[in-house]
Motif scaffolding. Structure first.
Motif, PDB file in Angstrom:
ATOM      1  N   GLU A  15       0.836  -1.179   0.000  1.00 31.20           N
ATOM      2  CA  GLU A  15       0.000   0.000   0.000  1.00 31.20           C
ATOM      3  C   GLU A  15       0.881   1.242   0.000  1.00 31.20           C
ATOM      4  OE1 GLU A  15      -3.550   0.237   1.444  1.00 31.20           O
ATOM      5  OE2 GLU A  15      -3.931  -1.827   0.845  1.00 31.20           O
ATOM      6  N   GLY A  16       0.306   2.341  -0.377  1.00 34.53           N
ATOM      7  CA  GLY A  16       1.079   3.563  -0.429  1.00 34.53           C
ATOM      8  C   GLY A  16       1.686   3.931   0.900  1.00 34.53           C
ATOM      9  N   ASP A  17       0.928   3.774   1.951  1.00 35.24           N
ATOM     10  CA  ASP A  17       1.434   4.152   3.261  1.00 35.24           C
ATOM     11  C   ASP A  17       2.651   3.319   3.639  1.00 35.24           C
ATOM     12  OD1 ASP A  17      -0.523   6.040   3.548  1.00 35.24           O
ATOM     13  OD2 ASP A  17      -1.950   4.610   4.381  1.00 35.24           O
ATOM     14  N   GLU A  18       2.564   2.034   3.390  1.00 36.57           N
ATOM     15  CA  GLU A  18       3.690   1.172   3.742  1.00 36.57           C
ATOM     16  C   GLU A  18       4.919   1.513   2.915  1.00 36.57           C
ATOM     17  OE1 GLU A  18       2.565  -2.883   3.554  1.00 36.57           O
ATOM     18  OE2 GLU A  18       0.617  -2.568   4.535  1.00 36.57           O
ATOM     19  N   ARG A  19       4.686   1.879   1.664  1.00 34.62           N
ATOM     20  CA  ARG A  19       5.811   2.257   0.820  1.00 34.62           C
ATOM     21  C   ARG A  19       6.486   3.495   1.398  1.00 34.62           C
ATOM     22  NH1 ARG A  19       3.783   2.601  -4.836  1.00 34.62           N
ATOM     23  NH2 ARG A  19       4.462   4.716  -5.287  1.00 34.62           N
ATOM     24  N   HIS A  20       5.667   4.454   1.762  1.00 38.05           N
ATOM     25  CA  HIS A  20       6.240   5.657   2.354  1.00 38.05           C
ATOM     26  C   HIS A  20       6.999   5.317   3.630  1.00 38.05           C
ATOM     27  CE1 HIS A  20       3.980   7.864  -0.556  1.00 38.05           C
ATOM     28  NE2 HIS A  20       4.244   9.024   0.004  1.00 38.05           N
ATOM     29  N   ALA A  40      25.339  16.209   4.319  1.00 38.00           N
ATOM     30  CA  ALA A  40      25.029  15.680   2.998  1.00 38.00           C
ATOM     31  C   ALA A  40      23.702  16.250   2.507  1.00 38.00           C
ATOM     32  CB  ALA A  40      24.971  14.155   3.051  1.00 38.00           C
ATOM     33  N   ARG A  41      23.701  16.695   1.274  1.00 36.15           N
ATOM     34  CA  ARG A  41      22.480  17.252   0.710  1.00 36.15           C
ATOM     35  C   ARG A  41      21.553  16.129   0.262  1.00 36.15           C
ATOM     36  NH1 ARG A  41      22.611  22.020  -3.353  1.00 36.15           N
ATOM     37  NH2 ARG A  41      20.430  21.748  -2.885  1.00 36.15           N
ATOM     38  N   LEU A  42      20.266  16.375   0.410  1.00 38.02           N
ATOM     39  CA  LEU A  42      19.256  15.395   0.015  1.00 38.02           C
ATOM     40  C   LEU A  42      18.321  16.065  -0.990  1.00 38.02           C
ATOM     41  CD1 LEU A  42      18.485  14.029   3.599  1.00 38.02           C
ATOM     42  CD2 LEU A  42      19.940  12.978   1.869  1.00 38.02           C
ATOM     43  N   ARG A  43      18.662  15.966  -2.249  1.00 38.11           N
ATOM     44  CA  ARG A  43      17.832  16.617  -3.265  1.00 38.11           C
ATOM     45  C   ARG A  43      16.560  15.820  -3.505  1.00 38.11           C
ATOM     46  NH1 ARG A  43      18.726  17.258  -7.927  1.00 38.11           N
ATOM     47  NH2 ARG A  43      20.317  15.703  -8.383  1.00 38.11           N
ATOM     48  N   GLU A  44      15.479  16.555  -3.654  1.00 39.89           N
ATOM     49  CA  GLU A  44      14.181  15.909  -3.790  1.00 39.89           C
ATOM     50  C   GLU A  44      14.107  15.086  -5.063  1.00 39.89           C
ATOM     51  OE1 GLU A  44      11.307  18.977  -3.544  1.00 39.89           O
ATOM     52  OE2 GLU A  44      11.661  19.365  -1.421  1.00 39.89           O
ATOM     53  N   ASP A  45      14.557  15.656  -6.166  1.00 43.67           N
ATOM     54  CA  ASP A  45      14.502  14.923  -7.434  1.00 43.67           C
ATOM     55  C   ASP A  45      15.269  13.614  -7.339  1.00 43.67           C
ATOM     56  OD1 ASP A  45      12.959  16.768  -8.631  1.00 43.67           O
ATOM     57  OD2 ASP A  45      14.588  17.779  -9.702  1.00 43.67           O
ATOM     58  N   ALA A  46      16.475  13.705  -6.773  1.00 44.43           N
ATOM     59  CA  ALA A  46      17.320  12.519  -6.698  1.00 44.43           C
ATOM     60  C   ALA A  46      16.629  11.431  -5.884  1.00 44.43           C
ATOM     61  CB  ALA A  46      18.671  12.887  -6.082  1.00 44.43           C
ATOM     62  N   LEU A  47      16.105  11.816  -4.722  1.00 41.42           N
ATOM     63  CA  LEU A  47      15.427  10.824  -3.885  1.00 41.42           C
ATOM     64  C   LEU A  47      14.195  10.274  -4.593  1.00 41.42           C
ATOM     65  CD1 LEU A  47      15.692  12.562  -0.399  1.00 41.42           C
ATOM     66  CD2 LEU A  47      16.859  10.489  -1.155  1.00 41.42           C
ATOM     67  N   ALA A  48      13.474  11.158  -5.282  1.00 37.80           N
ATOM     68  CA  ALA A  48      12.280  10.711  -6.000  1.00 37.80           C
ATOM     69  C   ALA A  48      12.653   9.675  -7.049  1.00 37.80           C
ATOM     70  CB  ALA A  48      11.572  11.907  -6.629  1.00 37.80           C
ATOM     71  N   ASP A  49      13.721   9.927  -7.772  1.00 40.46           N
ATOM     72  CA  ASP A  49      14.167   8.973  -8.788  1.00 40.46           C
ATOM     73  C   ASP A  49      14.567   7.648  -8.149  1.00 40.46           C
ATOM     74  OD1 ASP A  49      13.715  10.697 -10.820  1.00 40.46           O
ATOM     75  OD2 ASP A  49      15.794  11.372 -11.018  1.00 40.46           O
ATOM     76  N   VAL A  50      15.364   7.753  -7.086  1.00 41.71           N
ATOM     77  CA  VAL A  50      15.898   6.538  -6.470  1.00 41.71           C
ATOM     78  C   VAL A  50      14.774   5.636  -5.976  1.00 41.71           C
ATOM     79  CG1 VAL A  50      17.131   5.692  -4.439  1.00 41.71           C
ATOM     80  CG2 VAL A  50      18.132   7.493  -5.850  1.00 41.71           C
ATOM     81  N   PHE A  51      13.770   6.218  -5.351  1.00 42.90           N
ATOM     82  CA  PHE A  51      12.732   5.403  -4.732  1.00 42.90           C
ATOM     83  C   PHE A  51      11.502   5.230  -5.606  1.00 42.90           C
ATOM     84  CE2 PHE A  51      15.091   6.868  -0.919  1.00 42.90           C
ATOM     85  CZ  PHE A  51      15.423   5.626  -0.430  1.00 42.90           C
ATOM     86  N   GLY A  52      11.497   5.881  -6.757  1.00 45.37           N
ATOM     87  CA  GLY A  52      10.418   5.640  -7.702  1.00 45.37           C
ATOM     88  C   GLY A  52       9.084   6.234  -7.307  1.00 45.37           C
ATOM     89  N   SER A  54       7.016  10.236  -6.608  1.00 47.84           N
ATOM     90  CA  SER A  54       7.168  11.635  -7.009  1.00 47.84           C
ATOM     91  C   SER A  54       7.676  12.467  -5.840  1.00 47.84           C
ATOM     92  CB  SER A  54       5.829  12.197  -7.476  1.00 47.84           C
ATOM     93  OG  SER A  54       5.070  12.615  -6.376  1.00 47.84           O
ATOM     94  N   ARG A  55       8.013  13.714  -6.132  1.00 47.46           N
ATOM     95  CA  ARG A  55       8.568  14.597  -5.115  1.00 47.46           C
ATOM     96  C   ARG A  55       7.590  14.819  -3.979  1.00 47.46           C
ATOM     97  NH1 ARG A  55       9.382  19.729  -7.796  1.00 47.46           N
ATOM     98  NH2 ARG A  55       9.615  20.453  -5.668  1.00 47.46           N
ATOM     99  N   THR A  56       6.311  14.739  -4.261  1.00 46.75           N
ATOM    100  CA  THR A  56       5.320  14.965  -3.207  1.00 46.75           C
ATOM    101  C   THR A  56       5.571  14.055  -2.016  1.00 46.75           C
ATOM    102  OG1 THR A  56       3.737  15.484  -4.944  1.00 46.75           O
ATOM    103  CG2 THR A  56       2.871  15.125  -2.731  1.00 46.75           C
ATOM    104  N   GLY A  57       5.705  12.775  -2.313  1.00 45.51           N
ATOM    105  CA  GLY A  57       5.941  11.830  -1.226  1.00 45.51           C
ATOM    106  C   GLY A  57       7.274  12.065  -0.542  1.00 45.51           C
ATOM    107  N   ILE A  58       8.277  12.400  -1.325  1.00 42.23           N
ATOM    108  CA  ILE A  58       9.605  12.662  -0.755  1.00 42.23           C
ATOM    109  C   ILE A  58       9.551  13.835   0.219  1.00 42.23           C
ATOM    110  CG2 ILE A  58      11.952  13.391  -1.291  1.00 42.23           C
ATOM    111  CD1 ILE A  58      11.429  10.515  -2.006  1.00 42.23           C
ATOM    112  N   ARG A  59       8.855  14.881  -0.167  1.00 39.25           N
ATOM    113  CA  ARG A  59       8.764  16.061   0.691  1.00 39.25           C
ATOM    114  C   ARG A  59       8.106  15.708   2.024  1.00 39.25           C
ATOM    115  NH1 ARG A  59       9.386  20.938  -1.839  1.00 39.25           N
ATOM    116  NH2 ARG A  59       8.024  21.975  -0.364  1.00 39.25           N
ATOM    117  N   LYS A  60       7.088  14.887   1.951  1.00 39.16           N
ATOM    118  CA  LYS A  60       6.412  14.446   3.168  1.00 39.16           C
ATOM    119  C   LYS A  60       7.412  13.763   4.103  1.00 39.16           C
ATOM    120  CE  LYS A  60       2.548  11.346   4.179  1.00 39.16           C
ATOM    121  NZ  LYS A  60       1.504  10.539   3.500  1.00 39.16           N
ATOM    122  N   ILE A  61       8.218  12.891   3.523  1.00 44.23           N
ATOM    123  CA  ILE A  61       9.195  12.153   4.325  1.00 44.23           C
ATOM    124  C   ILE A  61      10.268  13.088   4.872  1.00 44.23           C
ATOM    125  CG2 ILE A  61      11.031  10.427   4.154  1.00 44.23           C
ATOM    126  CD1 ILE A  61       9.126   8.995   2.085  1.00 44.23           C
TER     127      ILE A  61
END
Lengths: 237, 237
Positions: A15-20, A40-52, A54-61
DNA sequence: GCTTGTTTTATTGTATACATTGAGCCATCA
DNA sequence: TGATGGCTCAATGTATACAATAAAACAAGC
């Protein structure tokens, strides 16, 4: 298999929640285990790409990690792994003194054979990791040990706070600790379990106090100087 | 002027971050002051309309409130003001006992005339609010008093945690407290300042312990029964 | 050559559109 | 009349497009 791949693979079914949650844990673990170093910098795009996702979820995290003080969000600059100041380090260890020691009586009272065995196993695995030179694993197990003890107090609120403090302690060790010299060496953790097992909360509390003091004392609290302090001094003088 | 209007008006000039901060505080205050009662639903669209920003910003704020346990995010159901369980209430007050009492010696040591005067003023305003029947104001001032004392300890990390605990305590009082009977009545707060002013950390600690115990004892810890427990019992039996 | 001003680029902030899903409503049937 | 089934609607989850801005690269002047 890397963390990111593991998360991605489970993405299809989970589920989405578990993925997050899994992504959050992957990043959090990497920070606590010092594979992501302070600053260490944590760029949103990079994290979004790595974990597959979008940036929305990354920002939440990232926001969640920021509230736990593991990452620092600078407006318009993005996220980076927090570099604790000396003041923050002192606050964190003072807080641990107060809370972890204060919880010892409760923990000693609720300690059973099963819990003691579990803690001994964690301490054993930590020693093994240290011997094998697996620093990241040892750091994590050490933090987990302290957290697990706090959980045994039965107070979920304080346990969650101790977890946050332990995570931040890992950052503090990364910045101010001597390389190769880990915080919780020796047999301190085993000894602590012994005191708790016999229900001796007071002795456990005193021992935990010494244990934490020893870790804090092993740090070299030198704040790195400003890059361009000359200008500042001109204004000051 | 309402909170929402005040926030909206300052929106044009203020930076985005400050606007978010103001909205966060407006919602947080409303919850702490019990104008938003436990269980109240917080729809994203409604909040977005009220404060004049999009749902994106509202979600960010709701997530922050959720991590502080002031609101509960139920997947696919949205946000609502948290209704603390009896267990959570016990944990919160136990945590306050441990931390707030443990901080008293530090606070007593750092207490100066200015700080004492500030605290006395807060206590005075709280009593006035109680006399005038301004319950929301009194609740807020009471929480602020405890938080301010924690800040005087000099430990920002613990002070922030105490702030979170005090906010949650307000929710607990809203659910389990007797209407009209506020937690911090009488002259407890004034007396506490007296002990702190004389540098008597031990007595202040003991007094704070009694004070918190008195608040907790004034609660009626009756969990509301499930709406349809019959089915559950059938499965259990 | 170093500093300063300008353009470019990369990255975050915000809003909105679309997909998903739980809740409420109504009709149908027993 | 009550319950169950499907249907409609409303609200959240997610992604993406666009805007704003800070960093960096570059050019010009001293």
């Amino acid at each position: 298999m890397s963390d990111a791949q593991a998360v991605k693979r489970s993405a299809s079914k989970a589920e989405g929640d578990e993925r997050h949650e899994a992504i959050y844990r992957a990043v959090s673990d990497a920070i606590v285990e010092q594979r992501l170093k302070p600053g260490a910098r944590l760029r949103e795009d990079a994290l979004a790409d790595v974990f597959g996702i979008s940036r929305t979820g990354i920002r939440k995290i990232l926001q969640r990690l920021a509230l736990e003080q593991l990452v620092t969000l600078t407006p318009r600059r993005g996220a980076s792994v927090t570099r604790p100041t000396a003041d923050e380090a002192k606050d964190v260890f003072d807080a641990r003194q107060l809370i972890e020691c204060g919880l010892m009586p409760d923990v000693a009272r609720r300690m059973g054979d099963k819990e003691a065995a579990e803690l001994r196993d964690m301490a054993k695995r930590e020693r093994q990791a240290l011997r094998n030179g697996e620093q990241s694993v040892a750091i994590r197990l050490s933090a987990d040990f302290h957290v697990r003890i706090a959980q045994l107090s039965g107070n979920a609120t304080l346990a969650a706070f101790v977890e946050s403090l332990c995570s931040r302690s890992s950052l503090i060790l990364a910045v101010y600790g001597h390389p190769g010299h880990l915080g919780c060496e020796s047999h301190d953790h085993d000894d602590l379990v012994g005191y708790l097992e016999t229900g001796n909360g007071e002795r456990a509390s005193a021992f935990m106090s010494r244990h934490l003091k020893a870790i804090e004392a092993s740090l070299s609290m030198v704040e790195e100087e400003e890059n361009v302090p000359d200008l500042q001094q001109i204004f000051g003088g």
